[in-house]
Design a protein around this motif. Sequence first.
Motif, PDB file in Angstrom:
ATOM      1  N   GLY A   7       9.211  -8.442 -12.918  1.00 46.26           N
ATOM      2  CA  GLY A   7       8.147  -7.458 -12.762  1.00 46.26           C
ATOM      3  C   GLY A   7       7.289  -7.742 -11.541  1.00 46.26           C
ATOM      4  N   ILE A   8       6.969  -9.023 -11.324  1.00 50.72           N
ATOM      5  CA  ILE A   8       6.183  -9.413 -10.146  1.00 50.72           C
ATOM      6  C   ILE A   8       6.960  -9.104  -8.871  1.00 50.72           C
ATOM      7  CG2 ILE A   8       5.252 -11.401  -8.886  1.00 50.72           C
ATOM      8  CD1 ILE A   8       4.634 -12.658 -11.650  1.00 50.72           C
ATOM      9  N   ARG A   9       8.240  -9.476  -8.856  1.00 45.51           N
ATOM     10  CA  ARG A   9       9.082  -9.216  -7.672  1.00 45.51           C
ATOM     11  C   ARG A   9       9.153  -7.727  -7.366  1.00 45.51           C
ATOM     12  NH1 ARG A   9      14.950  -9.877  -9.195  1.00 45.51           N
ATOM     13  NH2 ARG A   9      14.374  -7.882 -10.147  1.00 45.51           N
ATOM     14  N   ASP A  10       9.389  -6.922  -8.400  1.00 46.64           N
ATOM     15  CA  ASP A  10       9.553  -5.488  -8.184  1.00 46.64           C
ATOM     16  C   ASP A  10       8.244  -4.808  -7.802  1.00 46.64           C
ATOM     17  OD1 ASP A  10      12.193  -5.852  -8.758  1.00 46.64           O
ATOM     18  OD2 ASP A  10      12.103  -5.045 -10.785  1.00 46.64           O
ATOM     19  N   ALA A  11       7.119  -5.417  -8.194  1.00 42.62           N
ATOM     20  CA  ALA A  11       5.816  -4.875  -7.784  1.00 42.62           C
ATOM     21  C   ALA A  11       5.485  -5.276  -6.345  1.00 42.62           C
ATOM     22  CB  ALA A  11       4.724  -5.357  -8.733  1.00 42.62           C
ATOM     23  N   LEU A  12       5.882  -6.496  -5.970  1.00 42.12           N
ATOM     24  CA  LEU A  12       5.620  -6.984  -4.614  1.00 42.12           C
ATOM     25  C   LEU A  12       6.484  -6.279  -3.576  1.00 42.12           C
ATOM     26  CD1 LEU A  12       5.322 -10.886  -4.876  1.00 42.12           C
ATOM     27  CD2 LEU A  12       3.593  -9.322  -3.987  1.00 42.12           C
ATOM     28  N   LEU A  13       7.719  -6.015  -3.951  1.00 40.21           N
ATOM     29  CA  LEU A  13       8.714  -5.528  -2.998  1.00 40.21           C
ATOM     30  C   LEU A  13       8.253  -4.309  -2.208  1.00 40.21           C
ATOM     31  CD1 LEU A  13      11.499  -5.824  -1.780  1.00 40.21           C
ATOM     32  CD2 LEU A  13      12.486  -4.860  -3.848  1.00 40.21           C
ATOM     33  N   PRO A  14       7.840  -3.209  -2.856  1.00 48.14           N
ATOM     34  CA  PRO A  14       7.422  -2.044  -2.061  1.00 48.14           C
ATOM     35  C   PRO A  14       6.156  -2.298  -1.252  1.00 48.14           C
ATOM     36  CG  PRO A  14       6.966  -1.697  -4.400  1.00 48.14           C
ATOM     37  CD  PRO A  14       7.791  -2.938  -4.308  1.00 48.14           C
ATOM     38  N   LYS A  15       5.278  -3.161  -1.753  1.00 48.09           N
ATOM     39  CA  LYS A  15       4.042  -3.470  -1.017  1.00 48.09           C
ATOM     40  C   LYS A  15       4.348  -4.243   0.264  1.00 48.09           C
ATOM     41  CE  LYS A  15       1.229  -3.628  -5.253  1.00 48.09           C
ATOM     42  NZ  LYS A  15       0.492  -2.367  -5.018  1.00 48.09           N
ATOM     43  N   LEU A  16       5.328  -5.158   0.176  1.00 55.19           N
ATOM     44  CA  LEU A  16       5.727  -5.905   1.366  1.00 55.19           C
ATOM     45  C   LEU A  16       6.448  -5.005   2.357  1.00 55.19           C
ATOM     46  CD1 LEU A  16       6.991  -9.148  -0.410  1.00 55.19           C
ATOM     47  CD2 LEU A  16       5.033  -9.012   1.133  1.00 55.19           C
ATOM     48  N   MET A  17       7.285  -4.124   1.852  1.00 53.36           N
ATOM     49  CA  MET A  17       8.053  -3.241   2.733  1.00 53.36           C
ATOM     50  C   MET A  17       7.172  -2.206   3.419  1.00 53.36           C
ATOM     51  SD  MET A  17      11.117  -4.247   2.826  1.00 53.36           S
ATOM     52  CE  MET A  17      12.205  -5.352   1.917  1.00 53.36           C
ATOM     53  N   SER A  18       6.155  -1.744   2.727  1.00 52.11           N
ATOM     54  CA  SER A  18       5.286  -0.702   3.285  1.00 52.11           C
ATOM     55  C   SER A  18       4.222  -1.262   4.214  1.00 52.11           C
ATOM     56  CB  SER A  18       4.605   0.067   2.144  1.00 52.11           C
ATOM     57  OG  SER A  18       3.687  -0.779   1.457  1.00 52.11           O
ATOM     58  N   GLY A  19       4.038  -2.581   4.191  1.00 50.27           N
ATOM     59  CA  GLY A  19       2.995  -3.179   5.000  1.00 50.27           C
ATOM     60  C   GLY A  19       1.665  -3.253   4.293  1.00 50.27           C
ATOM     61  N   GLU A  20       1.618  -2.802   3.033  1.00 48.51           N
ATOM     62  CA  GLU A  20       0.379  -2.892   2.269  1.00 48.51           C
ATOM     63  C   GLU A  20      -0.059  -4.348   2.143  1.00 48.51           C
ATOM     64  OE1 GLU A  20      -1.316  -1.754  -2.201  1.00 48.51           O
ATOM     65  OE2 GLU A  20       0.524  -0.802  -1.455  1.00 48.51           O
ATOM     66  N   ILE A  21       0.929  -5.233   2.021  1.00 48.67           N
ATOM     67  CA  ILE A  21       0.661  -6.678   2.102  1.00 48.67           C
ATOM     68  C   ILE A  21       1.146  -7.136   3.465  1.00 48.67           C
ATOM     69  CG2 ILE A  21       1.208  -8.946   1.161  1.00 48.67           C
ATOM     70  CD1 ILE A  21       1.604  -7.672  -1.546  1.00 48.67           C
TER      71      ILE A  21
END
Length: 382
Positions: free
Chosen positions: A361-375
Amino acid sequence: MKYKLSDICEYAKGKIKVSALDENTYISTENMLPNKGGITKAASLPTQEQTQAFMKNDVLVSNIRPYFKKIWYATFDGGCSNDVLVFRAKDGVNSRFLHYVLADDTFFDYSMATSKGTKMPRGDKKAIMEYEVPELSYEDQCKIAGILEVIDEKIELNTDINKNLEQQAQAYFLDLFVTNPDPNWQSGTLSDLGTVVGGGTPSKKHPEYYIETGIPWITPKDLSIDKSKFISRGENDISELGFSNSSATKMAAGTILFSSRAPIGYIAIALNTVTTNQGFKSVIPNTNVGSAFMYFFLKQALPTIEGMASGSTFKEISGSGMKSVPAVIPDDETLHKYNEFCQPLFEQQAILEAENRRLSGIRDALLPKLMSGEIDVSNIDL
């Protein structure tokens, strides 16, 4: 700025002789695990002379419904079916980063939305390469991959530990009850060891029968998606009203859920009170028998159960058929010894499965944020 997927990877080309493969090096949609779970051993090899080849560090993605959301980062060279797309990172692109681009749910949603076909839709290979991906430096690609890989490595470690615990419990079962059974044990049937329970489906015409948080209701599809040994709930819950207006039965924690059709033999252990649809013939083990013994008994008896099934379109084992499955009835002392041995192993397995669900769940929540540049990873020092 956005790249297209075609800017960072290409479809791998090449063939390999089937004779050069075995069940461990051939990959099809059937032996790719759901929910980005990797792969398992293939049940069989293709009949043709050659098949599609892949190389270590390629990314394999299932490309046919209902097998989307199956992805594997290749750890060896091998061959795969034509319903598996093989992506290869271009020069200057981190192959692990490519893996996480394709593991993002956004990519799977895009693939499904652009798929073609009615009965068994397949992703459109040309449209897939139009998928937009972030423009990131090689350094930032490596950072994103590194962050997510740490999580996946922990999930893999937990999975390996659980496999080892499973092997221990199964080996002891085989030793006690298959290889060296007591000749004084009596012959009987499954009904001597536990109570066989069917399930039911509340009418879909009544939306009030299905609620977000209610009585856990499990279907075979839930077990096909979640390959965990222990299960607490499925995709849907039912209301008390839905329960009372159906043939579903509440079963306590420790019940062994056993799918009785389409397919026969999905097995899981209930962590709490659950109900199921009619696609199950679950077994509530007698108190002296215990869940551990019943779980491995059903796994061991699966070929016998499949042989007792009937039906033209889908094979199914009936309730009466399940009750009559042949069984040897061990003495209470041996059953107690076996269940005592398994208890800490099963408890640890349940803990690690729960941890893996949290990590996923953590990985799948992080993934789009990292890809979008949000993180922003540019200032992270790994």
